[in-house]
Design an enzyme around this catalytic site. Structure first.
Site: not given
Ligand code: NAD
Length: 480
Positions: A179, A231-233, A236, A253, A289, A387
């Site tokens: 996704k 994605g975000s904490t 996550g 992650e 990240c 962040e």
């Molecule tokens: P986000 O958490 O908003 O979204 C991440 C993904 O999750 C997207 O595909 C989103 O559509 C999906 N999503 C949203 N709500 C969901 C739910 N309830 N259930 C399942 N999926 C859902 O993050 P973002 O804004 O897309 O990315 C930025 C964040 O990602 C930052 O916090 C960054 O630090 C983190 N990040 C971490 C790493 C790592 O490896 N640790 C790498 C890159 C980015």
């Protein structure tokens, strides 16, 4: 204008059941650059069914000899490499990543990872006979593919981070539903085309573009066996809660607030230092990240450190993400720019001083933020704790090495970090003391053979390395 009518499910482009669409907006101009169907629940159901059927096929992908899967993965790598330029352009036009970065990372890393896991899965023993210490007979320990994997990917490195998941999962024999984030959906088209061209069997990879609803439906789907989330904490934690209830293996992650520790012997005149520091701090416009958004500077060389960073920020060409001269492109969206500007205002209100930038660059129409260096930051300030995910760095003074390590560890997050010194031994000693999943001494580059993950609020589990291959396998003990 990229207009996609269908979804990649079961090895073919299928008419979506949902009638909703995702419009992609250029961060360089604010104008629309394309649209794709948004996968609704029925589309996710179809994708999971296709992945399940492919996984359960008695003659299928999961049952193939590793060598046979590896051959297809190498062809997949070649097919992706051939589309590297197109992929880099699509990624940069959607998320603002400078084209030099997308050409070096997004266009290249997936192929590197596929070849690494193709070799690894062939070289790794998947069965092991263990001598007993209590039982009468030996035990055969086997490793089998885990099943259907839901891969949830963010927008900041959409292709690289998808490959972190599909390369080891495919090598292990799993099938996937990927996704992508709504911000970066166009780059899935070359991914699907490459999979088809390489002969990845139908249903082994399925792609469901969509937002939170699509993601939530996928994560809790009864046909999914494991979840790999980046994605975000905040999101996550929600994904982790669902997987906990369902007892579903998950990797998370998540975000970071990493520290770049400048030791007092640093040589700011060292050739290449600026490039290395840029890579660890401001690469991808700070939308990384692993970005070291806290700069820890020895009090004895504080002013010099602030000067080095203001000089670095001033030397970076800010512009259209598709221009090869650009080092700082626009941030991904108008909403993200508002968030970053909110943090900049909070930084000033709480008493930090803008040493460079802080505003919007002149003459650029998209979602640009100047690279911004804050001086006089205390580690308790909001800009040092949360962040920001933009080109904003905070320079924090420390007294001695113990103090630097204490400040680096005084964070909710524990993803990455770096140390900059002329003495690698000193750097390594600092690296050992910082509580993070990865750390760089005078560099920061993720390496496919080494695990990548976070501790504390930066996540659970890790990707990359042999560890990731094992993550997508389940073990069974057969007592003989
Ligand atoms: P986000 O958490 O908003 O979204 C991440 C993904 O999750 C997207 O595909 C989103 O559509 C999906 N999503 C949203 N709500 C969901 C739910 N309830 N259930 C399942 N999926 C859902 O993050 P973002 O804004 O897309 O990315 C930025 C964040 O990602 C930052 O916090 C960054 O630090 C983190 N990040 C971490 C790493 C790592 O490896 N640790 C790498 C890159 C980015």
């Amino acid at each position: 204008m990229h207009q996609q009518q269908d979804l990649f499910i079961g090895g073919e482009w299928r008419r979506p059941r949902s009638d909703r669409r995702i419009t992609v907006v250029s961060p360089n101009s604010g104008g629309s650059i394309g649209s794709v169907p948004e996968a609704g629940e029925a589309d996710v159901d179809a994708a999971v069914s296709a992945a399940r059927a492919a996984f359960e096929d008695p003659e299928g992908w999961a049952r193939w000899e590793p060598r046979r899967r590896a051959e297809v993965l190498r062809r997949f790598a070649d097919a992706l490499d051939r589309r590297g330029e197109e992929t880099a352009r699509l990624v940069s036009s959607q998320n603002g990543m400078p084209i030099v970065t997308s050409s070096a990372v997004e266009a290249v890393f997936p192929g590197v990872l596929l070849r690494y896991y193709a070799d690894l899965v062939v070289d790794t023993a998947h069965e092991e006979l263990r001598e007993p210490v209590a039982a009468a007979g030996k035990t055969l320990v086997t490793r089998e593919a885990l099943g259907v994997v839901a891969a949830i990917v963010p927008w900041n490195f959409p292709q690289g981070l998808a490959a972190y998941k599909y390369a080891p999962a495919l090598a292990a024999g799993c099938t996937l539903v990927i996704k992508p984030s709504p911000e970066t959906v166009l780059d899935s088209v070359p991914l699907a085309e490459a999979a088809t061209e390489a002969g990845i069997p139908p249903g082994v990879i399925n792609i469901v573009p969509g937002g939170a609803e699509t993601g939530a439906h996928l994560v809790s789907h009864p046909g999914v066996d494991a979840v790999a989330f980046t994605g975000s904490t905040a999101v996550g934690r929600r994904v982790g809660e669902v997987c906990g209830r369902l007892l579903r293996p998950v990797t998370l992650e998540l975000g970071g607030k990493s520290a770049a520790i400048i030791l007092d012997d640093v040589d700011f005149g060292l050739p290449g230092l600026g490039d290395g520091v840029y890579g660890a701090t401001l690469a991808n416009n700070g939308q990384a990240c692993f970005a070291c958004s806290r700069i820890l500077a020895p009090r004895s060389r504080y002013a010099e450190t602030v000067d080095f960073f203001t000089g670095l920020a001033g030397s970076l060409t800010v512009g259209d993400s598709l221009d090869p001269a650009t080092r700082i492109g626009p941030v991904v969206s108008e909403r993200q720019r508002e968030r970053i500007e909110g943090y900049i205002r909070t930084g000033v209100t709480e008493g930090a001083r803008i040493a460079f930038g802080g505003g919007r660059p002149d003459g650029l129409a998209g979602w640009f933020v100047e690279p911004t260096i804050f001086a006089d930051v205390d580690n308790h300030h909001t800009i040092a704790r949360e962040e920001i995910f933009g080109p904003v760095l905070s320079v924090i003074a420390y007294d001695d090495e113990d103090d630097a390590v204490r400040i680096a560890n005084d964070s909710d997050f524990g993803l990455a970090g770096t140390v900059w010194t002329q003495d690698e031994g000193r750097g390594l000693a600092v690296a050992r003391r910082v509580e993070t999943g990865s750390f760089g001494v005078n560099t920061y580059t993720a390496e496919p053979t080494a695990p990548f993950g976070g501790v504390k609020a930066s996540g659970l589990g890790s990707e990359l390395g042999p560890e990731a291959l094992q993550h997508f396998q389940r073990v069974k003990s057969i007592y003989l």
